[in-house]
Design a protein around this motif. Structure first.
Motif, PDB file in Angstrom:
ATOM      1  N   GLU A 232     -79.710 -28.472  72.250  1.00  0.00           N
ATOM      2  CA  GLU A 232     -81.171 -28.665  72.371  1.00  0.00           C
ATOM      3  C   GLU A 232     -81.832 -27.400  72.937  1.00  0.00           C
ATOM      4  N   LYS A 233     -81.093 -26.741  73.830  1.00  0.00           N
ATOM      5  CA  LYS A 233     -81.643 -25.545  74.489  1.00  0.00           C
ATOM      6  C   LYS A 233     -81.285 -24.254  73.759  1.00  0.00           C
TER       7      LYS A 233
ATOM      8  N   ALA B  78     -80.699 -31.306  66.858  1.00  0.00           N
ATOM      9  CA  ALA B  78     -79.664 -30.875  67.804  1.00  0.00           C
ATOM     10  C   ALA B  78     -78.504 -31.861  67.822  1.00  0.00           C
ATOM     11  N   TRP B  79     -78.798 -33.154  67.802  1.00  0.00           N
ATOM     12  CA  TRP B  79     -77.719 -34.149  67.831  1.00  0.00           C
ATOM     13  C   TRP B  79     -76.900 -34.078  66.537  1.00  0.00           C
TER      14      TRP B  79
ATOM     15  N   GLY C  40     -86.766 -24.426  74.440  1.00  0.00           N
ATOM     16  CA  GLY C  40     -86.459 -25.731  73.866  1.00  0.00           C
ATOM     17  C   GLY C  40     -87.357 -26.813  74.447  1.00  0.00           C
ATOM     18  N   PRO C  41     -87.033 -28.079  74.213  1.00  0.00           N
ATOM     19  CA  PRO C  41     -87.859 -29.174  74.716  1.00  0.00           C
ATOM     20  C   PRO C  41     -87.790 -29.239  76.245  1.00  0.00           C
TER      21      PRO C  41
ATOM     22  N   HIS D 125     -74.714 -31.631  73.518  1.00  0.00           N
ATOM     23  CA  HIS D 125     -76.041 -31.940  72.989  1.00  0.00           C
ATOM     24  C   HIS D 125     -77.109 -31.181  73.767  1.00  0.00           C
ATOM     25  N   CYS D 126     -76.997 -31.179  75.079  1.00  0.00           N
ATOM     26  CA  CYS D 126     -77.986 -30.470  75.904  1.00  0.00           C
ATOM     27  C   CYS D 126     -77.979 -28.977  75.586  1.00  0.00           C
TER      28      CYS D 126
ATOM     29  N   LEU E 218     -81.327 -38.566  76.305  1.00  0.00           N
ATOM     30  CA  LEU E 218     -80.159 -37.817  75.829  1.00  0.00           C
ATOM     31  C   LEU E 218     -78.839 -38.389  76.338  1.00  0.00           C
TER      32      LEU E 218
ATOM     33  N   THR F  13     -86.459 -36.769  76.794  1.00  0.00           N
ATOM     34  CA  THR F  13     -85.954 -36.082  77.989  1.00  0.00           C
ATOM     35  C   THR F  13     -84.466 -36.357  78.154  1.00  0.00           C
TER      36      THR F  13
ATOM     37  N   LEU G  18     -86.905 -31.138  79.168  1.00  0.00           N
ATOM     38  CA  LEU G  18     -86.034 -32.310  79.308  1.00  0.00           C
ATOM     39  C   LEU G  18     -86.102 -32.969  80.683  1.00  0.00           C
TER      40      LEU G  18
ATOM     41  N   ARG H 171     -82.487 -36.351  65.792  1.00  0.00           N
ATOM     42  CA  ARG H 171     -82.838 -35.012  66.263  1.00  0.00           C
ATOM     43  C   ARG H 171     -81.875 -33.985  65.683  1.00  0.00           C
TER      44      ARG H 171
END
Lengths: 216, 221
Positions: free
Chosen positions: B23-24, B204-205, B82-83, B19-20, B167, B163, B85, B202
């Protein structure tokens, strides 16, 4: 203004934070929370730590809980006045610090905390008797974890690398109590673990926090 | 060279790492580790992850294990995309660290026996400890009551942005909600329910879930 730590001397998590404050030479005030009167579950303390646990930490308007999060904050805030224990200037080094901090929280603590509860907390606070079966099982688990540590420490001086870091210091609070008892043999019998522990225990911050009342 | 994640796609901790990465926007290869045949307990694996658990990652010369350490590393390495985190100021970073530790130390110890006893063991046809699961449900419910209070003040756990602290909760909680018949634990708490729907919604998820479902091994953004 000095920061405040709300906690208790017998609380290993409180000691973790005090160690970091001492390592960085920070001024702080330790405000005792009295477990025997249920103060940790009282509304004023739950306002600081919603899980009713210790420590809680106050720096001006900032209120924090979770000892490792507080410690990281302290080590960053005071970083110019003490050793570099987080290594955040290097992605690789700080990643290794984080790996071994997780190992401490996820693997090491689970085994050693059970021994601490049975052999220290139960007798001292509840007048109880250790459950020897639990102690033996936990000691066996801790032994397996320490086998991994022995292998690791035969390759690097400290856990995250050849530099001392918060990952090493985070082990101090529980280990201090356990090496005072029969399970000390788990540490004595592993030469690299033994040398590592002796190095940690020789630090002035360790002596200050574990032998007397920390002064602000 | 692409980051390699060694683990099983359905396992909680590899999902946290994947997931991380998504997200990136970081491509990766998932290298399957056959938990069912105890590959993670064999000597070759233990050389890489000495506690016999998944995942570990290989990023160039760096090998890391412990999923929460891995996501911290990835969030720092790819800070500029990306966000955000991890938080920006000293105070924000401390709040993220605080709730990351809450998940690890106050949440996961209850989430794990629930998923293990009500999902993992039954799927393997092995006897489960219902009493352990029941006790864990009560404890997790109390923890979620604390979350409800926090989430009535902030949109996400550490503040008003998503953040790492949010996650890390997702993979295990999804099993609790979808496979253990315990969705009420979240549904009966208004702010927790909103938070849960937001973070699992989200993109990404959702990409991670579809990657897992299609049995993929190479992910590209």
């Amino acid at each position: 203004m000095a920061v405040k730590v709300y906690g208790a001397a017998m609380s290993t998590a409180t000691v973790r934070v005090l160690l970091c404050l001492e390592e960085m030479g920070a001024e702080y005030e330790l405000v005792p929370i009295d477990f025997s009167t249920g103060e940790h579950k009282s509304p004023p303390h739950v306002a600081r730590n919603p899980f009713g646990q210790v420590p809680a930490f106050e720096d001006g308007d900032l209120m924090l809980f979770e000892s490792r999060a507080i410690s990281r904050y302290v080590l960053r805030k005071y970083k110019s006045s003490g050793p570099d224990l987080l290594r955040e200037g290097s992605l690789e080094e700080s990643a290794m610090v984080d790996v071994w901090l997780e190992v401490e929280a996820q693997q090491y603590d689970k085994a050693i905390s059970a021994i601490y509860i049975e052999t220290v907390i139960k007798p001292v606070f509840f007048g109880g008797v250790p459950d020897e079966k639990v102690v033996a099982e936990s000691a066996a688990k801790l032994g397996k974890v320490l086998d991994v540590y022995e292998a690791r420490l035969s390759k690097s001086k400290y856990l995250a690398g050849d530099f001392l870091s918060f990952a090493d210091l985070s082990h101090i609070p529980y280990t201090h109590h356990i090496v005072a008892g029969p399970q000390a043999s788990l540490f004595e019998s592993r030469p690299h673990v033994k040398a590592w522990w002796e190095s940690l225990a020789s630090r002035p911050a360790y002596k200050k926090v574990t032998t007397g009342t920390p002064t602000s | 060279m692409v980051v390699k994640v060694y683990g099983k796609a359905q396992a909680v901790c590899p999902q946290r790492v994947m997931h991380c990465l998504v997200e990136k926007g970081v491509p990766f290869e998932l290298v399957h580790v056959d938990i069912d045949t105890m590959e993670h307990k064999r000597p070759e694996f233990l050389q890489k992850q000495p506690f016999g658990q998944v995942p570990y990652i290989v990023d160039g010369d760096l090998e890391l294990f412990e999923s929460r350490a891995i996501v911290r590393y990835l969030a720092a390495k790819y800070e500029d995309r990306g966000p955000n985190l991890l938080g920006r100021t000293l105070e924000e970073r401390a709040k993220v660290d605080q709730w990351l530790d809450v998940e690890a130390i106050n949440y996961n110890p209850w989430a794990f026996p629930i998923v293990f006893n009500l999902f993992v063991l039954p799927i393997r046809g092995l006897p489960a400890n219902k009493a352990d699961a029941g006790a864990a449900v009560d404890k997790l419910n109390k923890v979620l009551e604390v979350y409800e209070k926090q989430l009535s003040k902030t949109k996400y756990l550490a503040g008003d942005e998503f953040t790492l602290a949010d996650l890390t909760h997702i993979p295990a909680t999804r099993y609790i909600v979808e496979n253990c018949g315990l969705s009420h634990l979240l549904d009966d708490k208004k702010h927790v329910k909103t938070w849960w729907e937001d973070i699992t919604g989200r993109p990404a998820w959702k990409k991670v879930m579809s990657f897992v479902e299609t049995g993929g091994s190479n992910y590209s953004p």
